[in-house]
Design an enzyme around this catalytic site. Sequence first.
Site, mmCIF file in Angstrom:
data_model
loop_
_atom_site.group_PDB
_atom_site.id
_atom_site.type_symbol
_atom_site.label_atom_id
_atom_site.label_comp_id
_atom_site.label_asym_id
_atom_site.label_seq_id
_atom_site.Cartn_x
_atom_site.Cartn_y
_atom_site.Cartn_z
ATOM 1 N N GLY A 24 0.828 -1.209 0.000
ATOM 2 C CA GLY A 24 0.000 0.000 0.000
ATOM 3 C C GLY A 24 0.855 1.249 0.000
ATOM 4 O O GLY A 24 1.787 1.399 -0.794
ATOM 5 N N GLY A 25 0.542 2.156 0.940
ATOM 6 C CA GLY A 25 1.223 3.456 1.012
ATOM 7 C C GLY A 25 2.721 3.331 1.199
ATOM 8 O O GLY A 25 3.481 4.227 0.834
ATOM 9 N N GLY A 34 17.222 10.875 -34.875
ATOM 10 C CA GLY A 34 16.755 11.472 -33.625
ATOM 11 C C GLY A 34 17.448 10.875 -32.422
ATOM 12 O O GLY A 34 17.696 11.560 -31.423
ATOM 13 N N ALA A 35 17.778 9.600 -32.508
ATOM 14 C CA ALA A 35 18.422 8.938 -31.375
ATOM 15 C C ALA A 35 19.835 9.501 -31.181
ATOM 16 O O ALA A 35 20.322 9.603 -30.047
ATOM 17 C CB ALA A 35 18.464 7.433 -31.604
HETATM 18 C C1 HXC Z 1 -1.513 -2.813 11.941
HETATM 19 C C2 HXC Z 1 -0.356 -4.668 11.243
HETATM 20 C C3 HXC Z 1 -0.354 -4.191 9.907
HETATM 21 C C4 HXC Z 1 -0.997 -2.934 9.650
HETATM 22 C C5 HXC Z 1 0.665 -6.084 9.957
HETATM 23 N N1 HXC Z 1 0.287 -5.845 11.212
HETATM 24 N N2 HXC Z 1 0.272 -5.095 9.138
HETATM 25 N N3 HXC Z 1 -0.921 -3.975 12.239
HETATM 26 N N4 HXC Z 1 -1.550 -2.283 10.703
HETATM 27 N N5 HXC Z 1 -1.019 -2.424 8.431
HETATM 28 C C6 HXC Z 1 0.506 -6.679 12.385
HETATM 29 C C7 HXC Z 1 -0.268 -7.965 12.326
HETATM 30 O O1 HXC Z 1 -1.572 -7.762 12.818
HETATM 31 C C8 HXC Z 1 0.557 -8.850 13.248
HETATM 32 O O2 HXC Z 1 0.251 -8.493 14.578
HETATM 33 C C9 HXC Z 1 1.966 -8.386 12.997
HETATM 34 O O3 HXC Z 1 1.854 -7.083 12.420
HETATM 35 C C10 HXC Z 1 2.707 -9.273 12.005
HETATM 36 O O4 HXC Z 1 1.901 -9.461 10.866
HETATM 37 P P1 HXC Z 1 1.635 -10.883 10.210
HETATM 38 O O5 HXC Z 1 0.477 -10.741 9.327
HETATM 39 O O6 HXC Z 1 1.605 -11.924 11.272
HETATM 40 O O7 HXC Z 1 2.970 -11.095 9.376
HETATM 41 P P2 HXC Z 1 3.144 -11.767 7.970
HETATM 42 O O8 HXC Z 1 2.405 -13.056 7.927
HETATM 43 O O9 HXC Z 1 4.615 -11.806 7.721
HETATM 44 O O10 HXC Z 1 2.457 -10.781 6.920
HETATM 45 C C11 HXC Z 1 2.952 -9.490 6.726
HETATM 46 C C12 HXC Z 1 1.979 -8.663 5.858
HETATM 47 C C13 HXC Z 1 0.551 -8.740 6.443
HETATM 48 C C14 HXC Z 1 1.987 -9.228 4.430
HETATM 49 C C15 HXC Z 1 2.485 -7.241 5.809
HETATM 50 O O11 HXC Z 1 0.635 -8.456 7.841
HETATM 51 C C16 HXC Z 1 -0.397 -7.781 5.793
HETATM 52 O O12 HXC Z 1 -0.931 -8.046 4.722
HETATM 53 N N6 HXC Z 1 -0.672 -6.661 6.498
HETATM 54 C C17 HXC Z 1 -1.645 -5.691 6.055
HETATM 55 C C18 HXC Z 1 -1.178 -4.946 4.851
HETATM 56 C C19 HXC Z 1 -2.094 -3.808 4.520
HETATM 57 O O13 HXC Z 1 -3.201 -4.030 4.052
HETATM 58 N N7 HXC Z 1 -1.698 -2.600 4.920
HETATM 59 C C20 HXC Z 1 -2.473 -1.421 4.829
HETATM 60 C C21 HXC Z 1 -2.251 -0.868 3.478
HETATM 61 S S1 HXC Z 1 -3.212 0.553 3.185
HETATM 62 P P3 HXC Z 1 0.226 -9.578 15.761
HETATM 63 O O14 HXC Z 1 -0.223 -8.789 16.946
HETATM 64 O O15 HXC Z 1 -0.703 -10.645 15.336
HETATM 65 O O16 HXC Z 1 1.641 -10.067 15.870
HETATM 66 C C22 HXC Z 1 -2.124 1.750 3.097
HETATM 67 C C23 HXC Z 1 -2.728 3.042 2.662
HETATM 68 C C24 HXC Z 1 -1.757 4.169 2.842
HETATM 69 O O17 HXC Z 1 -0.996 1.578 3.322
HETATM 70 C C25 HXC Z 1 -2.010 5.199 1.821
HETATM 71 C C26 HXC Z 1 -1.122 6.362 2.001
HETATM 72 C C27 HXC Z 1 -1.275 7.334 0.897
#
Ligand code: HXC
Length: 519
Positions: A174-175, A409-410
């Site tokens: 994402g961001g 041109g290149a």
């Molecule tokens: C809060 C998060 C988090 C998030 C992960 N965690 N991503 N907490 N916000 N975005 C936490 C999990 O809940 C977990 O907590 C711990 O971090 C480890 O994550 P896991 O999922 O167990 O790890 P893994 O299996 O290695 O997977 C990693 C991952 C996955 C692929 C990054 O966690 C994931 O898909 N996260 C969400 C990604 C996402 O959708 N992000 C938001 C994007 S939107 P616990 O407590 O269980 O250990 C965005 C918009 C911004 O970014 C725009 C700006 C312009």
Amino acid sequence: MGLRTIEELCAELEAKRKSALEGGGKEAVDKQKAKGKGTARERLAQLLDPGSFVEIDEFVTHRCHNFGLEEKKPLGDGVVTGWGAIDGRKVFVYSQDFTVFGGSLGEKHADKICKVMDMAMQTGCPVIGLNDSGGARIQEALDAMNGYGKIFKRNTMASGVIPQFSVILGPTAGGAVYSPALTDYIFMVDGESVMHITGPEVIKAVTGEAITSEELGGAKAHNTMSGVAHFEAKDEAEAFAQVRKVLSYLPLNNLDDAPFKPGNDSPDRADPALRTIVPVNPNKGYDVHEVLTKILDDGEFTEVQAGWAKNIVIGYGRIGGRSVGIVANNADVLAGCLDIDASDKASRFVRHCDAFNLPIVTFVDVPGYLPGADQEHNGIIRQGAKLLYAYSEASVPMVTVVMRKAYGGAYIAMGSKSLGADVVLAWPQAEIAVLGAEGAARIVFKKEIDGATDPGTKMNEKIDEYREAFANPYRAAERGYVDEVIMPEETRKAVYIALEVTESKRETRPAKKHGVIPH
Ligand code: HXC
């Protein structure tokens, strides 16, 4: 309770420091290690000169009260920030801690990153970000999004002022991908780094397309297909070595000079192999890297984006100790022609070198633009224009070596005299012309060829006639479009002299807010 003793106060500080060092706790750290990944602080220790890291904001915590987050307030809020040194030169750093909320970015996490970016701008030092993050911290919602916006703004303001590097050491979703994309370079580790806007699950749900995370946004994908990344490493240690290497060619900021590193390689060194590496026959390929390593100090060339748009080669080297940016057509891939990706790749590099006062040395062997409906419909006109724009805009010393073909041109796009090259050198086999001899003869002598009793023989005659007249460096030299025709083996010395004479170059540009570069 009364005042506490200094010992008690120091013990409290000690306890807080210990707690900050624990990150997300033993279990999360073990999980990180089991994936073969380093912790945030271990990574900084590996990147920076030994013992040079100074941490700040160790005790920062988030102030979120949603979804139970108020019960968990790890010190440092999931990112380790501060400064240190690389080869004794000061750099600011941040390193996201995946063991704390998955390295996700909330308000205070973002504030910590912004603080080191601001300090880096104020002091004129590079920023290196080690990214390992699940993106916006979901519990912090808009405050997290706002945090990203603040970082993007700073990345943009710092662009061209201080070098900014992003090392991707885990997921960036994402961001999280856009701050790296706004920095000078992205370094990725095979099998560990992933970058994407929407992940495999979303893609599957929306388009039905099945793809793994690695295939979608792994180091290979971004270093060979998308052009998003600039360096691919086999492990974290190699990525840090790449960062240190690239930084060695760059100044700390846009008002500084790149480090001067005179070695034992004499600028006068003439390598006779240069006479034969580039075949006289314009239809034969060769690897331009061989040319570059024969010319640069100690044969050392540090390539950028080595796996993408291989028809053009960009990177750093030194000549007589001076850092230079290199742009070179590579005849081995697509005959070295310019296409959308090559133009995109080279133009950004030219602007990067210009921003950081690095002279640009261009090696030309280009047959033209890649023909095709696909190229036209995807915008080779506007994408190719970027390269014209980048060279025209650059005010650093520019030296161009026409090795062989320089057509149409290149030829103009590849750092020609008319776009602002200070010194243009050409080799005896250079063909500087509007078209290759074959194409030109077919057009100019069409009637004569068609009307001949033996059109094939006539055509060969006319090709030879055209080649004799125009496919050489001397027409361009007569006009002053080429300053000097040199023996191939004289190139290192001639480029060195050209860089020396243009070192004090000063060029002004018309006052304007900024141009509107074609995109
Ligand atoms: C809060 C998060 C988090 C998030 C992960 N965690 N991503 N907490 N916000 N975005 C936490 C999990 O809940 C977990 O907590 C711990 O971090 C480890 O994550 P896991 O999922 O167990 O790890 P893994 O299996 O290695 O997977 C990693 C991952 C996955 C692929 C990054 O966690 C994931 O898909 N996260 C969400 C990604 C996402 O959708 N992000 C938001 C994007 S939107 P616990 O407590 O269980 O250990 C965005 C918009 C911004 O970014 C725009 C700006 C312009």
